[in-house]
Design a protein around this motif. Structure first.
Motif, PDB file in Angstrom:
ATOM      1  N   VAL A   4      60.161 -15.670   1.501  1.00 60.76           N
ATOM      2  CA  VAL A   4      61.071 -14.545   1.313  1.00 60.76           C
ATOM      3  C   VAL A   4      62.460 -15.097   0.970  1.00 60.76           C
ATOM      4  CG1 VAL A   4      61.505 -14.320   3.805  1.00 60.76           C
ATOM      5  CG2 VAL A   4      62.010 -12.408   2.292  1.00 60.76           C
ATOM      6  N   SER A   5      63.041 -14.548  -0.093  1.00 66.30           N
ATOM      7  CA  SER A   5      64.367 -15.001  -0.522  1.00 66.30           C
ATOM      8  C   SER A   5      65.429 -14.076   0.059  1.00 66.30           C
ATOM      9  CB  SER A   5      64.470 -14.974  -2.042  1.00 66.30           C
ATOM     10  OG  SER A   5      63.428 -15.728  -2.602  1.00 66.30           O
ATOM     11  N   ILE A   6      66.305 -14.641   0.866  1.00 63.51           N
ATOM     12  CA  ILE A   6      67.411 -13.855   1.424  1.00 63.51           C
ATOM     13  C   ILE A   6      68.557 -13.900   0.423  1.00 63.51           C
ATOM     14  CG2 ILE A   6      69.031 -13.650   3.328  1.00 63.51           C
ATOM     15  CD1 ILE A   6      66.903 -15.109   5.057  1.00 63.51           C
ATOM     16  N   VAL A   7      68.933 -12.720  -0.058  1.00 59.55           N
ATOM     17  CA  VAL A   7      69.978 -12.650  -1.072  1.00 59.55           C
ATOM     18  C   VAL A   7      71.322 -12.932  -0.400  1.00 59.55           C
ATOM     19  CG1 VAL A   7      71.011 -11.221  -2.871  1.00 59.55           C
ATOM     20  CG2 VAL A   7      68.585 -10.934  -2.286  1.00 59.55           C
ATOM     21  N   ASP A   8      71.898 -14.074  -0.757  1.00 59.15           N
ATOM     22  CA  ASP A   8      73.114 -14.544  -0.095  1.00 59.15           C
ATOM     23  C   ASP A   8      74.313 -14.318  -1.013  1.00 59.15           C
ATOM     24  OD1 ASP A   8      75.081 -15.827   1.302  1.00 59.15           O
ATOM     25  OD2 ASP A   8      74.276 -17.849   1.023  1.00 59.15           O
ATOM     26  N   ARG A  38      65.377 -15.129 -10.060  1.00 56.83           N
ATOM     27  CA  ARG A  38      64.298 -14.839 -11.018  1.00 56.83           C
ATOM     28  C   ARG A  38      62.960 -15.413 -10.567  1.00 56.83           C
ATOM     29  NH1 ARG A  38      65.804 -12.105 -14.967  1.00 56.83           N
ATOM     30  NH2 ARG A  38      67.991 -12.082 -15.585  1.00 56.83           N
ATOM     31  N   LYS A  39      63.025 -16.423  -9.699  1.00 56.82           N
ATOM     32  CA  LYS A  39      61.772 -17.055  -9.247  1.00 56.82           C
ATOM     33  C   LYS A  39      61.246 -16.440  -7.950  1.00 56.82           C
ATOM     34  CE  LYS A  39      63.301 -21.447 -11.186  1.00 56.82           C
ATOM     35  NZ  LYS A  39      64.321 -22.403 -10.763  1.00 56.82           N
ATOM     36  N   SER A  40      62.047 -15.572  -7.335  1.00 59.37           N
ATOM     37  CA  SER A  40      61.672 -15.028  -6.022  1.00 59.37           C
ATOM     38  C   SER A  40      60.486 -14.086  -6.126  1.00 59.37           C
ATOM     39  CB  SER A  40      62.844 -14.268  -5.407  1.00 59.37           C
ATOM     40  OG  SER A  40      63.943 -15.133  -5.273  1.00 59.37           O
ATOM     41  N   GLY A  41      59.664 -14.088  -5.053  1.00 65.96           N
ATOM     42  CA  GLY A  41      58.528 -13.184  -5.035  1.00 65.96           C
ATOM     43  C   GLY A  41      58.724 -12.038  -4.059  1.00 65.96           C
ATOM     44  N   LYS A  42      59.744 -12.180  -3.223  1.00 62.01           N
ATOM     45  CA  LYS A  42      59.981 -11.192  -2.172  1.00 62.01           C
ATOM     46  C   LYS A  42      61.439 -11.302  -1.763  1.00 62.01           C
ATOM     47  CE  LYS A  42      56.559  -9.662   0.633  1.00 62.01           C
ATOM     48  NZ  LYS A  42      55.383  -9.826   1.463  1.00 62.01           N
ATOM     49  N   LEU A  43      62.132 -10.164  -1.627  1.00 60.19           N
ATOM     50  CA  LEU A  43      63.573 -10.224  -1.380  1.00 60.19           C
ATOM     51  C   LEU A  43      63.963  -9.570  -0.073  1.00 60.19           C
ATOM     52  CD1 LEU A  43      65.001  -9.186  -4.875  1.00 60.19           C
ATOM     53  CD2 LEU A  43      64.629 -11.498  -3.985  1.00 60.19           C
ATOM     54  N   LEU A  44      64.991 -10.136   0.543  1.00 62.44           N
ATOM     55  CA  LEU A  44      65.603  -9.496   1.709  1.00 62.44           C
ATOM     56  C   LEU A  44      67.089  -9.388   1.426  1.00 62.44           C
ATOM     57  CD1 LEU A  44      64.824 -10.128   5.414  1.00 62.44           C
ATOM     58  CD2 LEU A  44      67.166  -9.902   4.656  1.00 62.44           C
ATOM     59  N   LEU A  45      67.599  -8.146   1.467  1.00 57.90           N
ATOM     60  CA  LEU A  45      69.019  -7.913   1.197  1.00 57.90           C
ATOM     61  C   LEU A  45      69.739  -7.591   2.502  1.00 57.90           C
ATOM     62  CD1 LEU A  45      71.208  -7.601  -1.056  1.00 57.90           C
ATOM     63  CD2 LEU A  45      70.690  -5.145  -1.031  1.00 57.90           C
ATOM     64  N   PRO A  46      70.543  -8.521   3.009  1.00 58.90           N
ATOM     65  CA  PRO A  46      71.278  -8.262   4.249  1.00 58.90           C
ATOM     66  C   PRO A  46      72.605  -7.570   3.941  1.00 58.90           C
ATOM     67  CG  PRO A  46      71.625 -10.531   3.563  1.00 58.90           C
ATOM     68  CD  PRO A  46      70.830  -9.861   2.476  1.00 58.90           C
ATOM     69  N   GLY A  47      73.385  -7.320   4.966  1.00 60.11           N
ATOM     70  CA  GLY A  47      74.709  -6.747   4.748  1.00 60.11           C
ATOM     71  C   GLY A  47      75.343  -6.318   6.050  1.00 60.11           C
ATOM     72  N   VAL A  48      76.643  -6.546   6.154  1.00 57.23           N
ATOM     73  CA  VAL A  48      77.408  -6.057   7.317  1.00 57.23           C
ATOM     74  C   VAL A  48      78.759  -5.562   6.822  1.00 57.23           C
ATOM     75  CG1 VAL A  48      76.383  -7.570   9.075  1.00 57.23           C
ATOM     76  CG2 VAL A  48      78.343  -8.367   7.761  1.00 57.23           C
ATOM     77  N   PRO A  77      58.597  -6.824  -3.985  1.00 58.27           N
ATOM     78  CA  PRO A  77      58.966  -6.111  -2.758  1.00 58.27           C
ATOM     79  C   PRO A  77      60.358  -6.532  -2.284  1.00 58.27           C
ATOM     80  CG  PRO A  77      56.858  -7.255  -2.514  1.00 58.27           C
ATOM     81  CD  PRO A  77      57.476  -7.749  -3.769  1.00 58.27           C
ATOM     82  N   MET A  78      61.104  -5.569  -1.765  1.00 56.83           N
ATOM     83  CA  MET A  78      62.384  -5.913  -1.153  1.00 56.83           C
ATOM     84  C   MET A  78      62.585  -5.154   0.141  1.00 56.83           C
ATOM     85  SD  MET A  78      65.636  -4.125  -3.057  1.00 56.83           S
ATOM     86  CE  MET A  78      66.806  -4.780  -1.871  1.00 56.83           C
ATOM     87  N   LEU A  79      63.302  -5.808   1.069  1.00 59.44           N
ATOM     88  CA  LEU A  79      63.662  -5.200   2.349  1.00 59.44           C
ATOM     89  C   LEU A  79      65.179  -5.300   2.505  1.00 59.44           C
ATOM     90  CD1 LEU A  79      63.166  -4.227   5.333  1.00 59.44           C
ATOM     91  CD2 LEU A  79      62.857  -6.627   5.943  1.00 59.44           C
ATOM     92  N   GLY A  80      65.825  -4.136   2.641  1.00 61.53           N
ATOM     93  CA  GLY A  80      67.267  -4.118   2.904  1.00 61.53           C
ATOM     94  C   GLY A  80      67.491  -3.914   4.387  1.00 61.53           C
ATOM     95  N   ILE A  81      68.469  -4.601   4.953  1.00 55.36           N
ATOM     96  CA  ILE A  81      68.764  -4.439   6.383  1.00 55.36           C
ATOM     97  C   ILE A  81      70.212  -4.002   6.565  1.00 55.36           C
ATOM     98  CG2 ILE A  81      68.971  -5.631   8.607  1.00 55.36           C
ATOM     99  CD1 ILE A  81      66.641  -7.385   7.847  1.00 55.36           C
ATOM    100  N   CYS A  82      70.403  -2.948   7.377  1.00 60.72           N
ATOM    101  CA  CYS A  82      71.730  -2.433   7.752  1.00 60.72           C
ATOM    102  C   CYS A  82      72.527  -2.062   6.497  1.00 60.72           C
ATOM    103  CB  CYS A  82      72.458  -3.431   8.648  1.00 60.72           C
ATOM    104  SG  CYS A  82      73.861  -2.683   9.505  1.00 60.72           S
ATOM    105  N   VAL A  83      73.671  -2.696   6.251  1.00 60.65           N
ATOM    106  CA  VAL A  83      74.441  -2.367   5.052  1.00 60.65           C
ATOM    107  C   VAL A  83      73.651  -2.740   3.796  1.00 60.65           C
ATOM    108  CG1 VAL A  83      76.598  -2.805   3.794  1.00 60.65           C
ATOM    109  CG2 VAL A  83      76.651  -2.439   6.258  1.00 60.65           C
ATOM    110  N   GLY A  84      72.724  -3.684   3.917  1.00 57.58           N
ATOM    111  CA  GLY A  84      71.818  -4.000   2.807  1.00 57.58           C
ATOM    112  C   GLY A  84      71.005  -2.776   2.423  1.00 57.58           C
TER     113      GLY A  84
END
Lengths: 209, 259
Positions: A4-8, A38-48, A77-84
């Motif tokens: 899982v790629s965490i979008v930083d 571009r190479k990621s297969g799964k994303l996690l978008l954080p945020g505060v 697939p992507m998962l956003g957390i909180c402000v993400g």
């Protein structure tokens, strides 16, 4: 399990979420440039913090357009957390307001002060509260119909499209605690701070999406 | 509805975790020792929140080895998946990002409430009230309740209720009320203090000092004025003591999160 790629894009502390992903046996990597994204297969978008500032930072990082392309065209697939999660909606009113990514219908607005005061509830909404997943949810698979998770927020998604609701939570009023629509999922709460329940939700994201 | 909380407080100084009795500290061991002898990872899955306080102080009241503290915090919390509050000798808003990088969701301030109100107000303004926990150490005397700072060594002049009103006015998000008389005794919380806290009744109150068994936690959580109960006592809740206590609290219909 895939990586899982965490979008930083430079916001906040990512240590807790990395720890949680590694704990469930997932491989987490930080991605801070569009080429890697571009190479990621799964994303996690954080945020505060502030919606507007987070959005500005996300746009400035040059990652937003690539993320949209990967999620809408490549359907990863992507998962956003909180402000993400909040950034995935159409608009946020916080701090002067800003447009969002538009992946999820609806607007992020503050809990109504008068309503909350009349009910004797404090804003921000901080602590463990119970969410009610939609039936057949894959994000909350095998977790029952009332799951306690950790929130800390003042702004919330009051409503979204019926086919986008993943779970609702009641804090004086109902609001959208999680989004689940095809490969697009998000949580207003913090799975990485929600003990075994949060770890199970992260595992479901890894396994079922 | 928001859940009430069961909180564990770890006291830290110079590479070791400490036990406290009436504010006298006794070294118990480092992070590895804590896991080996107290099965801290089991304790960690039974709590809603973890507080870690650095009790080491230089002569001027600040903490010395901040980096060491934070690296030990990261070590002990690696397998922890709940909100974390860190504190001890904080004096500046500039210290907060570093605490957050180490996983802190909240900071805990005590001495600064009375010595450095500008810092507390600035922390609230920048990070929000939910980020700032005010820790109040108090003693019970014949004349009423007295507040102490600097790890319990200095009395703060003023009436207890006035001082609480002053602390609430700083904009802090919650109040950690710690009885120095009960601290580490395992005799139960000083519940009488609840008669004196009308000035902070709009804020979540964490009861601390004295919990020694399940009944004490139950008594605390049973009060409408208490949002959370804390214990720092590794001995009283050793092994599966805390998981068992939590199970019993849930079996007695206490409003705690389930997982």
């Amino acid at each position: 399990m895939t990586v899982v790629s965490i979008v930083d894009y430079g916001v906040g502390n990512l240590r807790s979420v990395i720890n949680a992903l590694e704990h469930i046996g997932a491989q987490a990597e930080l991605v801070s440039d569009p080429v890697a994204l571009r190479k990621s297969g799964k994303l996690l978008l954080p945020g505060v913090g502030s919606y507007r500032i987070a959005m500005e930072q996300f746009q400035a990082s040059g990652l937003a357009d690539t993320l949209m392309e990967r999620v809408t065209q490549d359907q990863i697939p992507m998962l956003g957390i909180c402000v993400g999660m909040q950034l995935m909606t159409e608009h946020g009113t916080e701090d002067g307001g800003a447009p969002g990514l538009g992946l999820v219908p609806g607007v992020i607005d503050k809990f109504d002060a008068d309503t909350m005061k009349a009910k004797g509830l404090k804003v921000p909404h901080v602590g463990f509260n119970t969410v009610r997943p939609k039936s057949g949810s894959l994000l909350f698979k095998d977790l029952g119909d009332g799951i306690d998770v950790y929130f800390t927020h003042s702004f919330r998604l009051a409503s979204t499209g019926d086919d986008h609701v993943g779970a609702l939570c009641n804090y004086g009023v109902d609001f959208v605690a999680a989004v689940e629509h095809e490969h697009v999922v998000a949580t207003q709460f913090h799975p990485e701070k929600s003990q075994a329940n949060g770890l199970a939700i992260l595992r479901n994201f890894m396994d079922n999406f | 509805m928001l859940k009430k909380r069961l909180i564990f407080t770890l006291l830290y100084s110079k590479g070791s975790f400490m036990l406290s009795r009436n504010f006298r500290l006794q070294r118990v061991g480092n992070a590895d020792w804590l896991n080996r002898n107290y099965n801290f990872s089991t304790i960690a899955t039974s709590i809603d929140e973890l507080i870690i306080l650095n009790t080491e102080r230089a002569e001027d009241g600040t903490t010395l080895s901040h980096e060491k503290f934070l690296s030990d915090v990261e070590k002990v919390t690696k397998g922890c998946f709940m909100p974390l509050a860190l504190g001890g000798g904080l004096t500046s808003v500039d210290q907060i990002p570093q605490l957050m990088q180490s996983g802190a969701d909240k900071i805990v301030v005590n001495t600064a409430l009375f010595r450095n109100a500008e810092f507390v107000r600035a922390a609230v303004a920048k990070y929000g009230s939910q980020c700032v926990v005010a820790s109040i150490d108090y003693r019970h005397t014949q004349d009423g309740f007295e507040i102490y700072t600097a790890c319990g060594s200095e009395r703060v002049e003023g009436e207890f209720t006035d001082l609480l009103a002053y602390v609430a006015d700083l904009g802090v998000g919650e109040i950690y009320l710690n009885s120095m008389d009960k601290d580490g005794t395992g005799q139960g919380y000083w519940m009488d203090v609840l008669d004196q806290i009308s000035a902070i009744e709009h804020l979540p109150v964490i009861m601390a000092g004295g919990a020694g068994n399940f009944e004490h936690l139950m008594e605390g959580l049973g009060s409408a004025n208490i949002d959370a109960v804390a214990t720092a006592n590794l001995f009283n809740f050793v092994g599966d003591g805390l998981p068992k206590a939590r199970e019993k609290l849930l079996a007695h219909d206490q409003n705690l999160a389930r997982w």
